[in-house]
Design a protein around this motif. Structure first.
Motif, PDB file in Angstrom:
ATOM      1  N   TYR A  75       4.396  -1.071   2.140  1.00  0.00           N
ATOM      2  CA  TYR A  75       2.981  -0.706   2.025  1.00  0.00           C
ATOM      3  C   TYR A  75       2.479  -0.863   0.588  1.00  0.00           C
ATOM      4  N   PHE A  76       3.265  -0.329  -0.369  1.00  0.00           N
ATOM      5  CA  PHE A  76       2.834  -0.369  -1.769  1.00  0.00           C
ATOM      6  C   PHE A  76       3.184  -1.689  -2.463  1.00  0.00           C
ATOM      7  N   PHE A  77       4.276  -2.331  -2.006  1.00  0.00           N
ATOM      8  CA  PHE A  77       4.695  -3.600  -2.605  1.00  0.00           C
ATOM      9  C   PHE A  77       4.937  -4.619  -1.491  1.00  0.00           C
ATOM     10  N   PRO A  78       3.895  -5.099  -0.851  1.00  0.00           N
ATOM     11  CA  PRO A  78       4.074  -6.015   0.289  1.00  0.00           C
ATOM     12  C   PRO A  78       4.807  -7.291  -0.123  1.00  0.00           C
ATOM     13  N   ASP A  79       5.729  -7.691   0.736  1.00  0.00           N
ATOM     14  CA  ASP A  79       6.504  -8.925   0.540  1.00  0.00           C
ATOM     15  C   ASP A  79       7.398  -8.887  -0.699  1.00  0.00           C
ATOM     16  N   SER A  80       7.699  -7.692  -1.196  1.00  0.00           N
ATOM     17  CA  SER A  80       8.623  -7.572  -2.327  1.00  0.00           C
ATOM     18  C   SER A  80       9.999  -7.180  -1.793  1.00  0.00           C
ATOM     19  N   LEU A  81      10.891  -8.159  -1.738  1.00  0.00           N
ATOM     20  CA  LEU A  81      12.231  -7.924  -1.217  1.00  0.00           C
ATOM     21  C   LEU A  81      13.027  -7.003  -2.135  1.00  0.00           C
TER      22      LEU A  81
END
Length: 619
Positions: A75-81
């Motif tokens: 939610y806070f860092f979308p698409d951050s693996l």
């Protein structure tokens, strides 16, 4: 005195080196492509609301607390693996510290603490799950924190350092670890139960059964009242979570990976396989060395009894994969460190300086060996890396990737742009499968089905991407059916395209009505049905069967009804390594000696089933 300081400095130096190297190994593959289980979590559990995520026990792949972290991270860092996996990395560094703290509370020996740190920091399984957004590190961390607090409580009472405020803090901490541990991975209840049972047995052993029995019982209850109350609250929570949700856990059992014990031979095979992954090299036998010293016998026996609840559960249901038993590793490592210490005191007392100097170095070397030897045994299949390799080395526009049926939906949700499909009117296409000598898909009723391919074909191990070492890529050739085919092999495929879903259903209905008793199976159902382009959109299916008895002439006549959007293909194998090599754009990576051994164990005599491959490799 100076020699003692030198030995301690050497031990400290090796531990510091292990810390740096362990951190390096955890960061080494931290940015690896997203794995299947992580995809599953993102697509299945993250979209649910918090309550549904935390109480979805119907499938063992949901690790509730980890899913909750993924939900907020996404939610806070979308698409951050990296943010999805951050908690696992941090816990991967905390777990060795907790394990060393427990070793200190149990033994108060720097040597044991140092060995514990070295072995924990370099364990391949603990390293691997520090690189993934999974719940195993959460489970292990809460279990170890629970045990550390329990030992702290025990030591406070043993040395009369306890106070009401300390007991309150410790017991509340234990209760919190118990609840969070169960939400990290529901199976954690078995390990918590083992800790609580062993401590209860210890309390029972302090009762005087021969004199003033009731007074002795009252004394034990009074001294441990807060702890016993916390045990009661844990029991209530366990009843709520496990008994009231029994139907959900029962539904999860068939979905879990594992093997059923059917005979004594099966038991030994499975146990050996799991132990070899958890503590390789037969090092576990050293843990029995703690029995040599009286002060460590009770600890060693407790460590042995610790695995009983897990063994009973495995016998009643089924033996899970090695990752399920990772919480045993820190406990066993402490026992091994104690065993080495006891062996040194018992047999090498006169040469203890040499023993204390060499052993940490040897164990550091052992940690490096088992990491190199066993790390890739933990690694899951990574389709992203596989597709990248194929894009670099194969004529990708003429190829079709047949994924295992259970992977399709998750792959489609996360990286659909990586997926390629067959394209008419090409007459020669390649098909790749990662499942082996069969195709897997869904039948018309939505149930998974296997299409067995009788002929052997060539396969490749991708050395460029080590995460793919476990499963070879199998190569097949798709040949469009023609008049030259007097007959086809057992496997027949049909490619169907349609502009609308209604047209697609019409063609499939036509196919089923004209090919009776042919159990058609849809490949890559979740990935390939719908393709959208700027100028048009169309539906696309590839179906396969191994039970079509119609002659080639009849099939070609059927093909003409909806041509060119209705095409039959035969599946041909590559008969030689050289033939496959010509089809690819770059040379195929060689098969290593280690891989030769593994493939021989899996397939038998490779020189018989793949003669041409083996001939070229041996040259």
């Amino acid at each position: 005195m100076q020699k003692k300081i030198k030995i301690q400095s050497l031990l400290l130096g090796i531990v510091a080196l292990a810390v740096i190297y362990g951190l390096f190994l955890r960061l080494l593959n931290f940015s690896r492509p997203i794995t299947y289980d992580e995809l599953w979590g993102l697509s299945a559990w993250v979209p649910k609301n918090i309550l549904a995520t935390m109480t979805y026990f119907q499938h063992p792949n949901n690790h509730p607390l980890n899913s909750l972290w993924m939900k907020f991270a996404n939610y806070f860092f979308p698409d951050s693996l990296m943010m999805l996996r951050l908690h696992s990395l941090l816990l991967g560094l905390i777990i060795p510290c907790l394990t060393a703290s427990i070793a200190q509370l149990v033994t108060r020996r720097r040597f044991v603490v140092g060995l514990t740190l070295i072995l924990t920091l370099l364990h391949s399984g603990l390293i691997y799950y520090s690189q993934l957004a999974r719940g195993y590190n959460l489970e292990i961390a809460f279990l170890l924190a629970f045990l550390a607090l329990l030992l702290l409580y025990h030591n406070h009472h043993k040395y009369h350092l306890n106070s009401f405020s300390k007991d309150i803090a410790v017991t509340l901490g234990m209760l919190g670890c118990f609840i969070l541990g169960c939400f990290s991975l529901p199976m954690a209840i078995l390990y918590f139960a083992a800790f609580i049972t062993l401590h209860t047995l210890h309390l029972l052993s302090t009762i005087n059964y021969h004199c003033n029995f009731y007074a002795s019982v009252q004394k034990v209850i009074k001294e441990n009242l807060l702890l016993l109350c916390s045990y009661a609250l844990m029991t209530i929570f366990a009843v709520w979570m496990y008994i009231l949700n029994y139907d959900k856990f029962s539904a999860a059992l068939p979905n879990g990976a594992g093997e059923v014990i059917t005979s004594l031979n099966t038991l030994f095979y499975i146990a050996g396989n799991r132990l070899d992954r958890l503590i390789p090299g037969g090092l576990l036998i050293v843990a029995l060395g703690g029995l040599l010293l009286p002060r460590y016998r009770r600890i060693t026996i407790g460590g042995i009894l610790f695995i009983l609840p897990v063994c009973i559960a495995a016998g009643v249901s089924k033996v899970g994969p090695a990752r399920v038993y990772l919480p045993l590793v820190p406990i066993w490592i402490i026992m091994i460190a104690i065993g080495f210490y006891a062996i040194g005191i018992r047999f090498f007392f006169r040469k203890r300086k040499l023993y204390l100097t060499l052993l940490p170095l040897l164990l550091f070397g052992y940690g490096q060996w088992q990491y190199q030897q066993y790390y890739y045994e933990w690694v899951e299949e990574c389709y992203t890396n596989t597709v990248r390799w194929l894009q670099q080395n194969c004529p990708i526009k003429k190829s079709y990737h047949c994924y295992p049926v259970f992977s399709g939906r998750k792959i489609a949700r996360r990286y659909p742009t990586e997926i390629q499909t067959i394209s008419n009117p090409l007459r020669d296409n390649m098909l790749f499968t990662y499942a082996g000598d069969y195709l897997s898909g869904l039948d018309i009723n939505g149930k998974s089905r296997i299409i067995k391919i009788n002929k052997k074909t060539m396969f490749v191990i991708i050395d460029n991407y080590p995460v793919c070492k476990k499963n070879p890529i199998y190569f097949y050739n798709l040949k469009q059916l023609s008049k030259n085919h007097k007959k086809f092999s057992n496997t027949l495929l049909v490619n169907i395209k349609a502009n609308t879903l209604e047209d697609m259903q019409k063609i499939i209905k036509f196919l089923y009505s004209n090919t009776p008793q042919s159990d058609w199976t849809i490949l890559n159902f979740w990935i390939t049905p719908l393709f959208v382009f700027p100028d048009r959109r169309y539906y696309n299916y590839l179906l396969a069967t191994d039970s079509c008895s119609l002659p080639v002439k009849k099939l070609l006549a059927l093909e003409q009804v909806f041509a060119p959007d209705f095409t039959f293909y035969t599946l041909q194998t590559f008969s030689s390594y050289a033939q496959l090599k010509e089809k690819l754009e770059v040379p195929i990576p060689p098969i290593t000696n280690k891989l030769e051994k593994k493939l021989t164990e899996k397939y038998g005599d490779l020189s018989k089933c793949l003669p041409d491959v083996w001939k070229d490799i041996m040259q």
